[in-house]
Design a protein around this motif. Structure first.
Motif, PDB file in Angstrom:
ATOM      1  N   GLY A  76       0.128  -9.681  -0.177  1.00  0.00           N
ATOM      2  CA  GLY A  76      -0.559  -8.532   0.405  1.00  0.00           C
ATOM      3  C   GLY A  76      -1.926  -8.873   0.966  1.00  0.00           C
ATOM      4  O   GLY A  76      -2.521  -8.083   1.690  1.00  0.00           O
ATOM      5  N   SER A  98      -1.543  -5.415   3.008  1.00  0.00           N
ATOM      6  CA  SER A  98      -0.413  -4.588   2.576  1.00  0.00           C
ATOM      7  C   SER A  98      -0.515  -4.414   1.062  1.00  0.00           C
ATOM      8  O   SER A  98      -1.460  -4.911   0.437  1.00  0.00           O
ATOM      9  N   HIS A 140      -5.492  -1.717   4.397  1.00  0.00           N
ATOM     10  CA  HIS A 140      -4.237  -1.111   3.939  1.00  0.00           C
ATOM     11  C   HIS A 140      -4.427   0.167   3.138  1.00  0.00           C
ATOM     12  O   HIS A 140      -3.842   1.205   3.483  1.00  0.00           O
TER      13      HIS A 140
END
Lengths: 321, 328
Positions: A76, A98, A140
């Protein structure tokens, strides 16, 4: 009482600095780099044992920046270009791209190996969720709170794995915690997620902030030890902690990690004596202000040695041996 | 109507290895592997490259990128009497640090810290330039506990900054930005802060632009309009209320609006920025004496690539709403 320790990082020896550069250039293999990281780690463990440090650190020979090290290992995260931190020093600030996931334990294997090198306790070293968020760009999550709590769950899992691997001391660094006094409750909430249920002694290192804005609120941070810098301010910030009474163990920073000048034994003893007027000696540890990685290996060793000698003499003067 | 510019530093290093490498040069200088003259050559090349980047992005008014500045205060503490450089402290809520100066004697103007660099930048471009200095209130606050307030120190800092403004005016500057990040952090001191800034700027012979970042100015905005300066600007990313506060000010006052977030890599959409600019037009921006459109703070919080993207997006958005043709 007056246990000696270090905050975390030690400088990398020249051969390791060169090896890391060679890896980037493609002229050194990763297994060879790891071999040299292990060699340097052994040297720092031996050094700490030789000078009589009570609670050891592994020295972070396998790490670069304390946020980027974890970001590079979490799903991420991406890593940005270089940004400046101060003077001519730069780092690669991570980017949350992410949902963050810990694919596997990140520090446990190394910790287990380092602990096998010594009979003295070695701290497990983690970067706290608030600082990880603060030192990342977030593209994100919808809010800082969401990002901090996502990171807290990850750091909690890592801390539990470290404890299961035998770590008796776990340090969760939160140097950014003093930057936004209005978010101190969020930082405390996140730390509660991390330390909930841990039996290990927990420590949090905080530095280079305006302590006056977060004291005494910071005493609510759910850790056993607060590790704070004092030498950088010539111990002027001691006064902040005089009232209300400090209720945790304080790890007292007594050497300035951003100065190449080696403090004298008397300077350190004077600082400790001043601190003894504020803190309970039974609730004091002694260490440098921060990680020593910005110094040369020799400067770091000299600072650690004089710190240990100063503590030894203070203990003798107080009949604490 | 709108004039695009920057309000602080620019990244000092570039991704392209063919461009000047100031980081390496400073490292080599520290190790005595590079002479002062060679370091100066790289520094100047970096300033030139930074100006070229701003022109390439399409900014109307450019800066020297504050390439020589490590932070907003130490260049002034180093150039003038009364300061000693102290320990490291975090620069507001950023993972950036500076060495907090301490006051070790009477604060006195010695020689301008920035006028010579302004002349250098002037020789490098014909594009309008925005010079900058540390504002007098923040200069005092950077050096002391931010909650303290020493009247004599504020007076001396005002005199020092006035000296800098006069030196920049003599060097040919038409606009100078005064960084005042401490303004608004202690609303109870606003009267003293306004007096301090006024002492530096009143009738000083150059247009002045007070810029405030990382904080909410809404509680103090009414007092800020009293300042004898030509424009008031603020970071509208950290505190969105700052946009509204500036929007509804007196028609005869100039503004600066930091509408692109300088502290996140997340790039604003053109739609969002043009909607913001449309609101300014609807509020009568065409009648304001000046309206700087800027990032929220210095762009050195970002990697070079992201800083360039932010500058370009800012300029594209302004062009879109004004119909102006790119001049880069």
């Amino acid at each position: 009482m007056l246990e000696t320790t270090s905050v975390g990082s030690f400088p990398k020896p020249d051969y390791l600095v060169k090896a890391r550069a060679d890896l980037q250039k493609g002229t050194l293999s990763r297994p060879e780099l790891v071999r040299l990281e292990e060699q340097a780690t052994r040297e720092w463990i031996r050094f700490q044992e030789d000078i009589g440090i009570d609670i050891l650190v592994h020295g972070e020979m396998e790490r670069g920046d304390m946020a980027a090290f974890f970001a590079e290992r979490l799903d991420g995260y991406g890593i940005s270009g270089l940004v400046r931190s101060y003077g001519n020093r730069y780092y690669r600030k991570p980017i949350i791209e992410s949902t963050l996931v810990r694919p596997r334990p990140l520090t446990v294997e190394w910790h287990r190996w380092v602990q096998s090198l010594t009979s003295r306790p070695v701290k497990g070293m983690l970067t706290g969720p608030y600082t990880m968020c603060d030192w990342s760009f977030d593209e994100h999550y919808g809010s800082r709170r969401e990002a901090v709590l996502a990171l807290a769950a990850i750091v909690r899992d890592e801390a539990r794995d470290l404890e299961a691997a035998g770590a008796r001391y776990i340090q969760i660094d939160e140097p950014a915690i003093s930057t936004r006094p209005d978010e101190i409750d969020l930082a405390i909430e996140a730390m509660a997620v991390v330390t909930d249920g841990l039996a290990a002694t927990t420590i949090s290192h905080i530095c280079y902030g305006d302590f006056a804005t977060i004291y005494p609120h910071i005493l609510s941070l759910p850790v056993d030890v607060l590790d704070l810098e004092f030498a950088n301010s010539q111990f002027a910030n001691l006064e902040i902690f005089r009232r209300p009474k400090f209720t945790k163990i304080v790890a007292l920073g007594v050497v300035d990690v951003h100065s190449h000048v080696i403090e004298t034994k008397d300077q350190i003893k004077q600082g400790i004596r001043r601190a003894l007027d504020v803190f309970d000696p039974e609730l004091m540890w002694i260490d440098p202000d921060c990680g020593l990685k910005t110094r040369t290996p020799q400067q770091a060793k000299d600072k650690m040695k004089v710190m240990v000698e100063a503590v030894r003499e203070i203990k003798q003067e107080m009949n604490l041996n | 109507m709108f004039e695009t510019t920057l309000v602080g530093n620019q990244p000092k290093i570039f991704d392209d290895p063919a461009r000047p490498n100031l980081r390496l040069a400073r490292n080599r200088f520290d190790k005595k592997a590079l002479s002062a003259e060679e370091l100066e050559e790289v520094t100047r090349a970096t300033i030139q490259a930074t100006i070229a980047d701003q022109i390439d992005a399409g900014l109307d008014r450019v800066t020297d990128g504050r390439i020589r500045w490590d932070d907003p205060v130490t260049p002034f503490a180093a150039a003038h009497d009364g300061f000693a450089i102290g320990g490291l402290i975090r620069y507001f809520d950023n993972n950036v640090y500076y060495r907090r100066p301490t006051i070790d004697g009477p604060v006195r103007f010695v020689r301008s810290a920035v006028a010579e660099d302004f002349r250098l930048a002037r020789r490098m471009t014909d594009r309008p330039l925005l010079a900058s200095v540390c504002g007098p209130y923040s200069l005092a606050k950077f050096c002391t506990d931010q909650n303290s307030s020493d009247g004599a120190l504020l007076t001396d800092c005002a005199r020092l900054v006035r000296g800098e403004l006069e030196a920049l005016a003599a060097a040919g500057a038409d606009w100078v930005q005064l960084d005042e990040p401490f303004l608004g952090r202690t609303p109870s001191e606003i009267h003293r802060a306004v007096e301090t800034i006024a002492a530096a700027t009143r009738n000083v012979g150059v247009k002045t632009f007070v810029y405030i970042y990382f904080t909410n100015i809404a509680p103090i905005i009414d007092r800020l309009w009293d300042l004898p300066v030509d424009a008031i600007g603020a970071d509208c990313a950290t505190a969105p209320g700052n946009f509204e506060a500036l929007l509804h000010g007196p028609r005869h006052r100039g503004r600066g609006l930091g509408i692109v977030d300088a502290r996140t890599t997340r790039l604003e959409t053109t739609e969002r920025l043009t909607a913001t600019l449309d609101r300014l037009i609807a509020a009568g921006a065409a009648d304001w004496p000046s309206c700087f459109i800027t990032p929220s703070a210095g762009l050195e919080f970002l990697p070079h690539k992201n800083a360039m993207a932010k500058m370009r997006r800012l300029c594209e958005s302004v062009r879109q709403v004004t119909g102006a043709v790119a001049v880069g």
